[in-house]
Enzyme design. Structure first.
Site, mmCIF file in Angstrom:
data_model
loop_
_atom_site.group_PDB
_atom_site.id
_atom_site.type_symbol
_atom_site.label_atom_id
_atom_site.label_comp_id
_atom_site.label_asym_id
_atom_site.label_seq_id
_atom_site.Cartn_x
_atom_site.Cartn_y
_atom_site.Cartn_z
ATOM 1 N N HIS A 138 0.858 -1.210 0.000
ATOM 2 C CA HIS A 138 0.000 0.000 0.000
ATOM 3 C C HIS A 138 0.884 1.246 0.000
ATOM 4 O O HIS A 138 0.554 2.247 -0.636
ATOM 5 C CB HIS A 138 -0.883 0.031 1.241
ATOM 6 N N ASP A 145 -7.376 -2.528 -1.216
ATOM 7 C CA ASP A 145 -8.315 -3.327 -0.433
ATOM 8 C C ASP A 145 -9.683 -3.031 -1.023
ATOM 9 O O ASP A 145 -10.072 -1.844 -1.115
ATOM 10 C CB ASP A 145 -8.307 -2.892 1.045
ATOM 11 N N GLU A 203 -5.834 -12.500 3.361
ATOM 12 C CA GLU A 203 -6.844 -11.419 3.315
ATOM 13 C C GLU A 203 -7.519 -11.428 1.938
ATOM 14 O O GLU A 203 -6.928 -10.983 0.958
ATOM 15 C CB GLU A 203 -6.173 -10.059 3.544
ATOM 16 N N HIS A 206 -7.447 -8.002 -0.078
ATOM 17 C CA HIS A 206 -6.198 -7.276 -0.359
ATOM 18 C C HIS A 206 -5.512 -7.822 -1.618
ATOM 19 O O HIS A 206 -5.211 -9.013 -1.705
ATOM 20 C CB HIS A 206 -5.254 -7.390 0.842
HETATM 21 C C1 LIG Z 1 -4.411 -3.637 7.377
HETATM 22 C C2 LIG Z 1 -4.855 -4.424 6.175
HETATM 23 N N1 LIG Z 1 -5.972 -3.771 5.560
HETATM 24 C C3 LIG Z 1 -3.713 -4.565 5.180
HETATM 25 O O1 LIG Z 1 -3.657 -3.851 4.218
HETATM 26 N N2 LIG Z 1 -2.807 -5.500 5.472
HETATM 27 C C4 LIG Z 1 -1.638 -5.696 4.656
HETATM 28 C C5 LIG Z 1 -0.866 -6.898 5.108
HETATM 29 C C6 LIG Z 1 -0.732 -4.474 4.697
HETATM 30 O O2 LIG Z 1 -0.644 -3.821 5.736
HETATM 31 O O3 LIG Z 1 -0.051 -4.266 3.682
HETATM 32 ZN ZN ZN Z 2 -4.468 -4.180 2.127
#
Ligand SMILES: C[C@@H](N)C(=O)N[C@H](C)C(=O)O
Ligand code: ZN
Length: 225
Positions: A138, A145, A203, A206
């Site tokens: 990110h 997400d 996830e 994601h």
């Molecule tokens: C916090 C969650 N939405 C997320 O994006 N997790 C991944 C592992 C990240 O933090 O990159």
């Molecule tokens: Zn994410």
């Protein structure tokens, strides 16, 4: 001869084995001017506001509200950005989905590095947040997400868990879910894969963009973009 060879090679071997691996310094771009310069060098570095390129896409930026796993407002603005090629791919996915009566709803895109640091400090389960030692995709503007919505009603399509659930059922290949939920989850994953995204194993919401390694970690707040 044997002794000579050993004497010659021994220091080299011990040096190679004993030397600790060099610690890679993490590069995080926090200067806006440095970011602008990187866009000038390569236009693909631009962090594009997703709604500017895909006006009909739905946003539900949970980190701009209290309704998230941190239970606090993390973003001052409810906006979503991603690198130019990432947004171009999302546009293709949205087009494909719209033809089938579905659409995308974005929970998060580019996330400033400082937010990842705060997530890691507070998260009750570190398996669901990126380690700041490596940073998150990110932070590179290369992860999103998201979920699916019904285009007519605007309602979310049912998935195995809610967004950012830290449950085992959030895993992208979790087996113990109903056939309908599995179908919905796999439909989303297939739609994303077709245009260059890979789902994160634990996830379902994601997705990392292929080629994320080519983009720097960033720590520039939304207000500056
Ligand atoms: C916090 C969650 N939405 C997320 O994006 N997790 C991944 C592992 C990240 O933090 O990159
Ligand atoms: Zn994410």
């Amino acid at each position: 001869m044997k002794i000579l060879l050993l004497t010659l090679f021994f220091p080299i071997i011990t040096f190679a084995q004993g030397r600790p691996k060099p610690i890679q310094k993490l590069v995080v771009v926090s200067s806006y001017n440095q970011y602008l310069a990187s866009v000038k060098t390569n236009p693909n570095n631009e962090l594009v506001e997703i709604t500017k390129s895909i006006p009909d896409i739905k946003l539900d930026i949970r980190y701009a509200t209290n309704d998230n796993f941190m239970q606090q407002v993390m973003y001052n603005q409810a906006r979503a950005f991603a690198r130019k090629p990432v947004v171009e791919s999302l546009k293709r996915i949205q087009r494909d989905l719209n033809k089938k009566g579905y659409g995308l709803k974005i929970f998060d895109g580019y996330r400033p590095y400082a937010i990842t640091v705060a997530f890691y400090k507070k998260a009750s389960d570190k398996n669901f947040v990126a380690n700041p030692n490596k940073g998150s995709k990110h932070n590179r503007g290369c992860a999103v997400d998201l979920t699916l919505i019904n285009l007519k009603t605007g309602e979310e399509i049912a998935m195995p868990t809610s967004y950012d659930s830290f449950a085992a059922a959030a895993a992208a290949n979790y087996e113990n879910v109903s056939p309908e939920l599995k179908r919905n989850r796999n439909f989303l994953i297939t739609a994303m894969q077709k245009h260059g995204f890979k789902v994160l194993s634990n996830e379902w919401w994601h997705f990392d963009f292929n080629g994320w390694q080519n983009y720097n970690l960033m720590d520039i707040p939304f207000e500056k973009l």
